[in-house]
Motif scaffolding. Structure first.
Motif, PDB file in Angstrom:
ATOM      1  N   THR A  61     -21.270  60.751   5.363  1.00  0.00           N
ATOM      2  CA  THR A  61     -20.917  60.011   3.939  1.00  0.00           C
ATOM      3  C   THR A  61     -19.442  59.337   4.260  1.00  0.00           C
ATOM      4  N   THR A  62     -19.288  58.042   4.611  1.00  0.00           N
ATOM      5  CA  THR A  62     -18.686  57.922   4.929  1.00  0.00           C
ATOM      6  C   THR A  62     -17.715  56.983   3.305  1.00  0.00           C
ATOM      7  N   ARG A  63     -15.996  56.557   4.406  1.00  0.00           N
ATOM      8  CA  ARG A  63     -15.761  55.622   3.298  1.00  0.00           C
ATOM      9  C   ARG A  63     -14.638  54.946   4.238  1.00  0.00           C
ATOM     10  N   TRP A 101      -8.302  48.140   8.147  1.00  0.00           N
ATOM     11  CA  TRP A 101      -8.811  48.975   7.590  1.00  0.00           C
ATOM     12  C   TRP A 101      -9.017  50.460   8.584  1.00  0.00           C
ATOM     13  N   ASN A 102      -9.478  51.347   7.663  1.00  0.00           N
ATOM     14  CA  ASN A 102      -9.624  52.445   8.635  1.00  0.00           C
ATOM     15  C   ASN A 102     -11.203  52.911   8.269  1.00  0.00           C
ATOM     16  N   LEU A 103     -11.949  53.701   9.019  1.00  0.00           N
ATOM     17  CA  LEU A 103     -13.604  54.339   8.367  1.00  0.00           C
ATOM     18  C   LEU A 103     -13.352  55.961   8.363  1.00  0.00           C
ATOM     19  N   TYR A 104     -13.695  56.680   7.488  1.00  0.00           N
ATOM     20  CA  TYR A 104     -13.620  57.701   7.480  1.00  0.00           C
ATOM     21  C   TYR A 104     -14.666  58.597   7.234  1.00  0.00           C
ATOM     22  N   TYR A 105     -15.207  59.510   8.096  1.00  0.00           N
ATOM     23  CA  TYR A 105     -16.789  60.136   7.086  1.00  0.00           C
ATOM     24  C   TYR A 105     -16.223  61.598   6.622  1.00  0.00           C
ATOM     25  N   GLN A 106     -16.702  62.216   5.668  1.00  0.00           N
ATOM     26  CA  GLN A 106     -17.017  63.824   5.288  1.00  0.00           C
ATOM     27  C   GLN A 106     -17.064  64.209   5.952  1.00  0.00           C
ATOM     28  N   SER A 107     -15.895  65.415   6.440  1.00  0.00           N
ATOM     29  CA  SER A 107     -17.042  66.846   7.679  1.00  0.00           C
ATOM     30  C   SER A 107     -16.862  67.923   6.649  1.00  0.00           C
TER      31      SER A 107
END
Length: 463
Positions: free
Chosen positions: A241-243, A263-269
Motif C-alpha cells: 500500500t502506498t501514498r 513528491w515522495n512515494l511511501y509504502y506502508q511497512s
C-alpha cells in the motif's frame, strides 16, 4: 494422319478423360476432408507432325495440376488446439512409426500438411486426424524461453510461483492534491517530523523511515497511491500500500526561485497496524515536475525500491517502471492520483486451465492463478513453389527440387486458433467439370466408331 492414327488419338483421348474423371471423383470424395487440396487436370497436346504446311492435331496427355495455393474455407471448431492457416504455408509434422516398451517412436522425415485438426494424445503430444504429430518449439512456462525443438507437448504441469521483481505503474498526480488536512490548513504539502524521512533537493542526511508517531501526519497530508499485491518466491501474496506526499510547490517569486514541485512515494511497512499507526518507508527517490506537469526526475523512467519489506516479509529489490512519460502532474478537480497502469510480474503457483493459439503461431496456456504464458511455438514452413510439392496420402506433402527448400516465417500468413480449414473442393465446379468430361469421353468413342466405319468402307472397296 491416317485412320489408324485417328484410332490411336481417340484412345489417348479416352485415357486422358478417364484420368480427369478419376481426379474429379477423388475431389468429390474428399469434399469434407479437413485441409484437402483438390487435384485439377490439365491437358497437353502432342503434335503428330510439325511441318509448316502439315500441322496435324495429335494425341493428348493428361497431367495433374495441384491447387496448394488455393485457400479452403476456415470454420470454427470447439477444440482449442485446432488451428488453420490463413494464407500460404504448411504445418511441419512427423509420423509415428510404432511403440516400443511404452515409448512412441517417430520417423525422421519432416512432412508438411494443411490439416490442422490437432488435439492432445494420451501423452500430451498434438496429433491431427491423419495421425501426424505437430512439430515446433516447446517453451519453459516460467521463463518464456524455448527449451526444445521437436514434437509439441502440452502437459498438465504446475506453473511454479514467481517472485515479483517489477511493478509497472503510470499515473497522473494532481497539481493541487486534496488531503485530509488541506481544507483546514490551506496547505497541500507534507512536512515530516523527521526531515531525513523525506527526500528534497536540499537533503543531505541518511534516509530514515517515517516513525509510527508521525504516521498520522503523513496520512493526513498525502494522497492514496497505488495498492498492489506482490508475491514472494514461494507464491505468498503481500499487499503493498502506498501514498504520495507533496513536499514542495513551485515558487518563482522565491529567492532562489523554485522551478520544480517535489513528491515522495511511501509504502506502508506494517499492514497489521492501521495506516495512521504504522511505520512508512520512503521508496528512496525524489520525483520532480516542472510547471508544465512533466517529470524531470528521475530521468530514467525506473526506480528500484531496495529490500521492500512489508510486515516482516522481504520482497527484495523491486523495480518500479513508469517510463519517461508515465508520470505527470496535471490539474485534477478531484485532487487525487489517477492510476492509468498498474501491473506486477509475480504470481502464485497454478495449474493449466486452458490453451489458445495466437495469430503468430504461439500456443499460450492460461493457469488457475490467472497467468497467461507461452507453452510452444507451432512449426511452420513456406515454399517458393507450393504446387511443386509431392503429395501423399492423408494430406501429406514432401519437399522436392521443384518446390524449393522450406522457408521460415509466416510472411503475411496467420494461424487461426480453434478453427480448421475445409477442403477447397467446390462441388458445383466439380459437377460442371464432370459433365464436360463425360461429353468429351463420349465424343472420343464416336471418333473410334467413325474410324471403324471408314475402315470397313475401305475394306468393302477392296472386296
Amino acid at each position: 494422319m491416317d485412320i489408324f492414327s485417328a484410332l490411336q488419338t481417340s484412345v489417348s483421348g479416352l485415357q486422358a478423360q478417364s484420368y480427369a474423371i478419376s481426379n474429379i471423383s477423388g475431389n468429390i470424395a474428399n469434399s469434407q476432408t479437413t485441409g484437402y487440396k483438390r487435384v485439377d487436370t490439365s491437358f497437353i497436346d502432342l503434335m503428330a507432325e510439325q511441318t509448316s504446311k502439315r500441322e496435324v492435331a495429335g494425341t493428348v496427355l493428361a497431367q495433374a495440376q495441384l491447387t496448394n495455393t488455393i485457400q479452403g474455407n476456415v470454420v470454427a471448431s470447439q477444440v482449442a488446439t485446432n488451428m488453420a492457416i490463413n494464407g500460404q504455408g504448411f504445418f511441419t509434422v512427423v509420423q509415428k512409426t510404432g511403440d516400443a516398451n511404452g515409448q512412441a517412436s517417430f520417423g525422421s522425415q519432416t512432412t508438411y500438411t494443411r490439416r490442422g485438426d490437432f488435439s492432445p494424445d494420451k501423452d500430451g503430444y498434438l496429433v491431427n486426424g491423419a495421425g501426424d504429430y505437430l512439430q515446433g518449439q516447446n517453451m519453459d512456462p516460467a521463463t518464456g524461453q524455448p527449451t526444445s525443438t521437436g514434437l509439441i507437448k502440452i502437459a498438465n504441469s504446475t506453473l511454479p510461483a514467481k517472485a515479483s521483481s517489477t511493478i509497472s505503474y503510470t499515473a497522473n498526480l494532481p497539481a493541487s492534491p486534496v488531503t485530509a488536512n488541506s481544507a483546514t490548513t490551506g496547505s497541500d504539502l507534507y512536512t515530516p517530523k523527521d526531515a531525513n524521512s523525506a527526500i528534497l533537493p536540499t537533503s543531505t542526511g541518511t534516509l530514515t523511515q517515517v516513525s509510527s508517531d508521525d504516521a498520522a501526519n503523513l496520512v493526513n497530508n498525502s494522497i492514496a497511491g497505488p495498492a498492489v499485491t506482490a508475491y514472494t518466491a514461494s507464491g505468498a501474496p503481500v499487499t503493498v500500500t502506498t501514498r504520495w506526499a507533496k513536499l514542495q510547490d513551485i515558487d518563482t517569486t522565491a529567492t532562489p526561485a523554485v522551478t520544480n514541485s517535489v513528491w515522495n512515494l511511501y509504502y506502508q511497512s506494517d499492514t497489521t497496524a492501521s495506516a495512521s499507526a504504522s511505520k512508512w518507508t520512503n521508496a528512496g527517490s525524489m520525483f520532480t515536475f516542472d510547471s508544465a506537469g512533466q517529470l524531470t526526475n528521475p530521468t530514467g523512467g525506473t526506480i528500484t525500491i531496495p529490500n521492500l519489506t512489508v510486515s516482516g516479509t522481504n520482497l527484495g529489490p523491486i523495480a518500479v517502471n513508469f517510463g519517461k512519460t508515465g508520470l505527470t502532474q496535471y490539474a485534477d478537480a478531484t485532487g487525487s492520483a489517477t492510476t492509468n497502469t498498474l501491473t506486477q510480474d509475480g504470481y502464485t503457483s497454478g495449474t493449466l486451465s486452458s490453451v489458445a493459439v495466437t495469430a503468430d503461431g504461439k500456443i499460450n496456456g492460461t493457469y488457475s492463478n490467472g497467468s497467461v504464458v507461452g507453452l510452444a511455438s507451432v512449426g511452420f514452413a513456406r515454399f517458393t513453389n507450393p504446387d511443386g510439392l509431392k503429395p501423399d496420402t492423408a494430406g501429406h506433402y514432401f519437399q522436392t527440387a521443384d518446390s524449393g527448400s522450406p522457408l521460415a516465417g509466416l510472411a503475411g500468413s496467420t494461424i487461426v486458433g480453434e478453427s480448421t480449414e475445409q477442403s477447397n473442393t467446390d462441388i458445383a465446379s466439380e459437377f460442371s467439370k464432370m459433365i464436360v468430361t463425360q461429353q468429351a469421353y463420349s465424343a472420343n468413342t464416336r471418333v473410334m466408331s467413325t474410324a471403324q466405319t471408314m475402315m470397313s468402307d475401305l475394306l468393302n472397296v477392296i472386296r
